[in-house]
Design an enzyme around this catalytic site. Structure first.
Site, PDB file in Angstrom:
ATOM      1  N   ASP A   1       0.860  -1.178   0.000  1.00 12.75           N
ATOM      2  CA  ASP A   1       0.000   0.000   0.000  1.00 12.75           C
ATOM      3  C   ASP A   1       0.901   1.235   0.000  1.00 12.75           C
ATOM      4  O   ASP A   1       2.129   1.130  -0.178  1.00 12.75           O
ATOM      5  CB  ASP A   1      -1.004  -0.041   1.169  1.00 12.75           C
ATOM      6  CG  ASP A   1      -0.386   0.291   2.525  1.00 12.75           C
ATOM      7  OD1 ASP A   1       0.860   0.431   2.609  1.00 12.75           O
ATOM      8  OD2 ASP A   1      -1.139   0.406   3.505  1.00 12.75           O
TER       9      ASP A   1
ATOM     10  N   CYS B   1       3.155  -2.887   4.080  1.00 12.27           N
ATOM     11  CA  CYS B   1       2.316  -1.733   4.397  1.00 12.27           C
ATOM     12  C   CYS B   1       3.089  -0.940   5.449  1.00 12.27           C
ATOM     13  O   CYS B   1       4.280  -1.187   5.662  1.00 12.27           O
ATOM     14  CB  CYS B   1       0.909  -2.133   4.834  1.00 12.27           C
ATOM     15  SG  CYS B   1       0.789  -3.021   6.394  1.00 12.27           S
TER      16      CYS B   1
ATOM     17  N   THR C   1       3.078  -0.754   8.825  1.00 10.52           N
ATOM     18  CA  THR C   1       3.613  -1.591   9.902  1.00 10.52           C
ATOM     19  C   THR C   1       3.857  -3.034   9.473  1.00 10.52           C
ATOM     20  O   THR C   1       4.553  -3.766  10.172  1.00 10.52           O
ATOM     21  CB  THR C   1       2.605  -1.656  11.063  1.00 10.52           C
ATOM     22  OG1 THR C   1       1.374  -2.198  10.529  1.00 10.52           O
ATOM     23  CG2 THR C   1       2.364  -0.295  11.688  1.00 10.52           C
TER      24      THR C   1
ATOM     25  N   HIS D   1      11.231 -22.710  10.026  1.00 10.28           N
ATOM     26  CA  HIS D   1      10.124 -23.368  10.739  1.00 10.28           C
ATOM     27  C   HIS D   1       8.788 -23.258  10.010  1.00 10.28           C
ATOM     28  O   HIS D   1       7.964 -24.165  10.108  1.00 10.28           O
ATOM     29  CB  HIS D   1       9.951 -22.746  12.135  1.00 10.28           C
ATOM     30  CG  HIS D   1      11.049 -23.130  13.086  1.00 10.28           C
ATOM     31  ND1 HIS D   1      10.920 -23.007  14.459  1.00 10.28           N
ATOM     32  CD2 HIS D   1      12.292 -23.609  12.878  1.00 10.28           C
ATOM     33  CE1 HIS D   1      12.039 -23.418  15.049  1.00 10.28           C
ATOM     34  NE2 HIS D   1      12.899 -23.773  14.104  1.00 10.28           N
TER      35      HIS D   1
ATOM     36  N   HIS E   1       9.359 -29.728  10.515  1.00  8.34           N
ATOM     37  CA  HIS E   1       8.200 -28.880  10.808  1.00  8.34           C
ATOM     38  C   HIS E   1       7.042 -29.088   9.832  1.00  8.34           C
ATOM     39  O   HIS E   1       6.009 -28.433   9.962  1.00  8.34           O
ATOM     40  CB  HIS E   1       8.617 -27.401  10.796  1.00  8.34           C
ATOM     41  CG  HIS E   1       9.520 -27.041  11.933  1.00  8.34           C
ATOM     42  ND1 HIS E   1       9.051 -26.813  13.215  1.00  8.34           N
ATOM     43  CD2 HIS E   1      10.860 -26.909  11.993  1.00  8.34           C
ATOM     44  CE1 HIS E   1      10.067 -26.547  14.006  1.00  8.34           C
ATOM     45  NE2 HIS E   1      11.184 -26.598  13.294  1.00  8.34           N
TER      46      HIS E   1
HETATM   47  C1  RB5 Z   1      -1.991   3.068   6.286  1.00  4.84           C
HETATM   48  O1  RB5 Z   1      -1.989   4.354   6.798  1.00  4.84           O
HETATM   49  C2  RB5 Z   1      -1.562   2.086   7.341  1.00  4.84           C
HETATM   50  O2  RB5 Z   1      -2.604   1.888   8.242  1.00  4.84           O
HETATM   51  C3  RB5 Z   1      -1.161   0.785   6.696  1.00  4.84           C
HETATM   52  O3  RB5 Z   1      -0.068   1.005   5.857  1.00  4.84           O
HETATM   53  C4  RB5 Z   1      -0.723  -0.324   7.639  1.00  4.84           C
HETATM   54  O4  RB5 Z   1       0.267   0.101   8.514  1.00  4.84           O
HETATM   55  C5  RB5 Z   1      -1.822  -1.021   8.328  1.00  4.84           C
HETATM   56  O5  RB5 Z   1      -1.630  -1.995   9.061  1.00  4.84           O
END
Ligand code: RB5
Length: 145
Positions: free
Chosen positions: A8, A65, A67, A98, A132
């Protein structure tokens, strides 16, 4: 080696870096987007990636993304996907040894470019440990319930 990648907007800058990284190493990489910083929805790109990986034509996929959490949730909805959010050398190696992950997930806003390269290399240089396999079989069966 053939890799497929989707992200994203939170993963766009890291993805751009990784495209050059793979190109410099002669590794083929298929880019499913998104290709700008404009806000998009990570479930959309997670679905694109999961369906592509399930074709079985890639060594592994990479999802990014902000996080890594949201797109992990998205790709792991698909039966046959084993996506691992990796964030240090240990999780990068164990995701292969694993879990035999077929998608590795990175946080575009939590990792430096260099750290992401190190994690990908650690994953690629690791080998799945057959002992595993039974657990992976059980995982696959959960998806059938
Ligand atoms: C987008 O702002 C953010 O929420 C997305 O990239 C991600 O971190 C969601 O888990």
């Amino acid at each position: 080696m053939r890799v497929v990648i989707a992200n994203d907007h939170g993963g766009y800058e890291l993805k751009r870096h990784l495209l050059s990284y793979f190109e410099a190493r002669g590794i083929e990489v298929v880019n499913l987007g998104t290709n700008s910083n404009e806000s998009v929805d990570y479930p959309v790109y997670g679905e694109l990636l999961a369906r592509e990986v399930l074709k079985g034509e890639y060594d592994f996929g990479i999802a990014i993304c902000g996080t890594g959490i949201g797109i992990s949730m998205a790709v792991n909805k698909f039966q046959g996907i084993r996506a691992a959010l990796i964030y240090d050398l240990n999780t990068a190696m164990l995701a292969k040894e694993h879990n035999n992950a077929n998608i590795i997930v990175l946080g575009g806003r939590t990792l430096t470019n260099k750290k992401a390269e190190e994690l990908i290399e650690a994953f690629m240089n690791s080998k799945f440990e057959e002992r595993h396999q039974h657990r992976l079989d059980l995982l696959g069966k959960l998806g059938e319930k």
